[in-house]
Motif scaffolding. Structure first.
Motif, PDB file in Angstrom:
ATOM      1  N   ARG A  79       1.110   3.079  -3.105  1.00  0.00           N
ATOM      2  CA  ARG A  79       1.195   3.764  -1.810  1.00  0.00           C
ATOM      3  C   ARG A  79      -0.140   3.772  -1.063  1.00  0.00           C
ATOM      4  NH1 ARG A  79       4.411   6.855  -5.285  1.00  0.00           N
ATOM      5  NH2 ARG A  79       6.549   7.215  -4.520  1.00  0.00           N
ATOM      6  N   THR A  82      -0.087   2.413   2.564  1.00  0.00           N
ATOM      7  CA  THR A  82       0.760   3.308   3.358  1.00  0.00           C
ATOM      8  C   THR A  82       0.019   4.600   3.663  1.00  0.00           C
ATOM      9  OG1 THR A  82       2.777   2.403   2.364  1.00  0.00           O
ATOM     10  CG2 THR A  82       2.943   4.556   3.399  1.00  0.00           C
ATOM     11  N   LEU A 152       7.678   5.520   8.056  1.00  0.00           N
ATOM     12  CA  LEU A 152       6.632   4.783   7.332  1.00  0.00           C
ATOM     13  C   LEU A 152       6.566   5.225   5.870  1.00  0.00           C
ATOM     14  CD1 LEU A 152       4.180   2.923   7.135  1.00  0.00           C
ATOM     15  CD2 LEU A 152       2.784   4.744   8.138  1.00  0.00           C
ATOM     16  N   TRP A 153       6.647   6.519   5.625  1.00  0.00           N
ATOM     17  CA  TRP A 153       6.557   7.028   4.263  1.00  0.00           C
ATOM     18  C   TRP A 153       7.799   6.683   3.445  1.00  0.00           C
ATOM     19  CZ3 TRP A 153       2.870   8.124   1.181  1.00  0.00           C
ATOM     20  CH2 TRP A 153       3.102   8.852   0.017  1.00  0.00           C
ATOM     21  N   GLY A 156       7.648   2.371   3.546  1.00  0.00           N
ATOM     22  CA  GLY A 156       6.414   1.691   3.189  1.00  0.00           C
ATOM     23  C   GLY A 156       6.160   1.492   1.705  1.00  0.00           C
ATOM     24  N   PRO A 157       6.157   2.555   0.894  1.00  0.00           N
ATOM     25  CA  PRO A 157       5.810   2.390  -0.524  1.00  0.00           C
ATOM     26  C   PRO A 157       6.663   1.381  -1.289  1.00  0.00           C
ATOM     27  CG  PRO A 157       5.671   4.699   0.085  1.00  0.00           C
ATOM     28  CD  PRO A 157       6.260   3.979   1.272  1.00  0.00           C
ATOM     29  N   GLU A 160       5.406  -1.983  -0.162  1.00  0.00           N
ATOM     30  CA  GLU A 160       4.052  -2.227  -0.654  1.00  0.00           C
ATOM     31  C   GLU A 160       4.074  -2.603  -2.129  1.00  0.00           C
ATOM     32  OE1 GLU A 160      -0.265   0.114  -0.982  1.00  0.00           O
ATOM     33  OE2 GLU A 160       1.340   0.922   0.281  1.00  0.00           O
ATOM     34  N   TYR A 168       1.831  -6.779   2.436  1.00  0.00           N
ATOM     35  CA  TYR A 168       2.434  -5.622   3.110  1.00  0.00           C
ATOM     36  C   TYR A 168       1.668  -5.274   4.386  1.00  0.00           C
ATOM     37  CZ  TYR A 168       3.385  -0.617   3.877  1.00  0.00           C
ATOM     38  OH  TYR A 168       3.682   0.600   4.432  1.00  0.00           O
ATOM     39  N   TYR A 172       3.056  -5.358   8.291  1.00  0.00           N
ATOM     40  CA  TYR A 172       2.986  -4.204   9.185  1.00  0.00           C
ATOM     41  C   TYR A 172       2.302  -4.554  10.509  1.00  0.00           C
ATOM     42  CZ  TYR A 172       2.215   0.650  10.657  1.00  0.00           C
ATOM     43  OH  TYR A 172       2.216   1.831  11.365  1.00  0.00           O
ATOM     44  N   LEU A 203       9.337  -2.766   9.224  1.00  0.00           N
ATOM     45  CA  LEU A 203       9.593  -2.383   7.836  1.00  0.00           C
ATOM     46  C   LEU A 203      11.087  -2.300   7.560  1.00  0.00           C
ATOM     47  CD1 LEU A 203       6.872   0.372   7.223  1.00  0.00           C
ATOM     48  CD2 LEU A 203       6.695  -2.110   7.001  1.00  0.00           C
TER      49      LEU A 203
END
Length: 293
Positions: A79, A82, A152-153, A156-157, A160, A168, A172, A203
């Motif tokens: 993470r 992110t 995003l949260w 994203g992870p 990623e 990643y 983005y 994403l």
């Protein structure tokens, strides 16, 4: 009974260290069995090893290090990028609160317009290309920031972790640029837009590609994407061009990243990113020529 490796061998005629021929020694490397003196021996789980065997073992460990589906290194913290992106967005948001509307006017996505204070031309067509990226980190309202950072949260992870940090981050940023590009092409030339929505929709596109590649259940991401597209085209004051541009670019980049053949993986992945960036550059050059023509 033979003496174990790493213990001095009694008796005359001791061997000489293979790295220091002038030094006698009764110790041998536990791996290659070459004689090593105290200066060369390195403690190992069983006996001692010579420097070359230790280096060779480290290289073998590095070579066997696990890789992501896209060929990236598996990171201890999937993470990190992110979190950094979240931090940048939050920092810029507080800077906007402190600096006022002028910061939005100076850094937001704008094609070509007259500055109401200085009565000079401003915008991407006037050479302010940085707006295409800086606008993707700008937010004025807390709800706008909240929705984008939640996306995003959430998205994203996993990406990623699956792609690796460098890939990643490239995904983005290219998605953000593509969102700004479609806004530049299709929105009114004096329309000011901002927000990380283009990158977040990138994403979404990448997640859809990854889910199909891994043969997971596609329905959850399809439903979530459909809901966000409905919001995009039904709510007012939403730059739908940025959403669609980011979505298409994110899917295209992700497809190249996760489907690249292992033998030419880096070449294909780099080529995919370069092709998408070239499309962005050509589109911006054409639009600029139209606005200035």
């Amino acid at each position: 009974m033979a003496e174990p490796y790493g213990q001095p061998q009694p008796g005359a005629g001791l061997a000489h260290c293979y790295r220091h021929p002038d030094r006698e020694t009764g110790i041998r490397c536990a791996r290659c069995e070459r004689p090593i003196c105290p200066s060369c021996m390195i403690s190992a789980p069983v006996g001692y090893q010579c420097p070359e065997c230790v280096q060779g073992g480290s290289a073998a460990v590095r070579a066997a290090r696990p890789r992501t589906i896209a060929g990236g290194s598996v990171a201890a913290d999937p993470r990190l990028v992110t979190k950094i992106l979240l931090g940048i967005n939050l920092a810029v948001f507080f800077a906007v609160l402190a600096g006022g509307d002028r910061m939005v006017t100076d850094l937001g996505m704008l094609g070509y317009a007259i500055d109401g204070e200085t009565f000079t031309w401003i915008g991407v067509a006037d050479g302010e290309w940085y707006r295409m990226l800086t606008s993707a980190f700008l937010h004025e309202q807390i709800w706008h920031l909240g929705f984008n950072m939640l996306g995003l949260w959430f998205l994203g992870p996993p990406l990623e972790a699956a792609l690796g940090r460098a890939r990643y981050l490239a995904l983005y940023l290219i998605s953000a640029l593509a969102g700004s590009t479609l806004s530049y092409l299709l929105a009114e030339q004096n329309q000011l837009s901002l927000g990380a929505s283009g990158a977040v929709f990138g994403l979404f596109g990448a997640t859809a590609v990854l889910v199909r590649r891994l043969r997971y259940d596609f329905r959850p991401i399809a439903i979530l994407l459909a809901v966000n597209l409905v919001i995009t085209f039904t709510w007012s004051n939403i730059a739908w061009q940025a959403h669609i541009g980011g979505l298409v670019a994110g899917a295209a980049v992700a497809f190249g990243l996760v489907n690249a053949p292992r033998e030419r993986r880096t070449l294909v992945q780099t080529g995919t990113c370069v092709v998408v960036l070239l499309v962005i550059v050509v589109a911006c050059v054409v639009r600029t020529a139209q606005l200035l023509g």
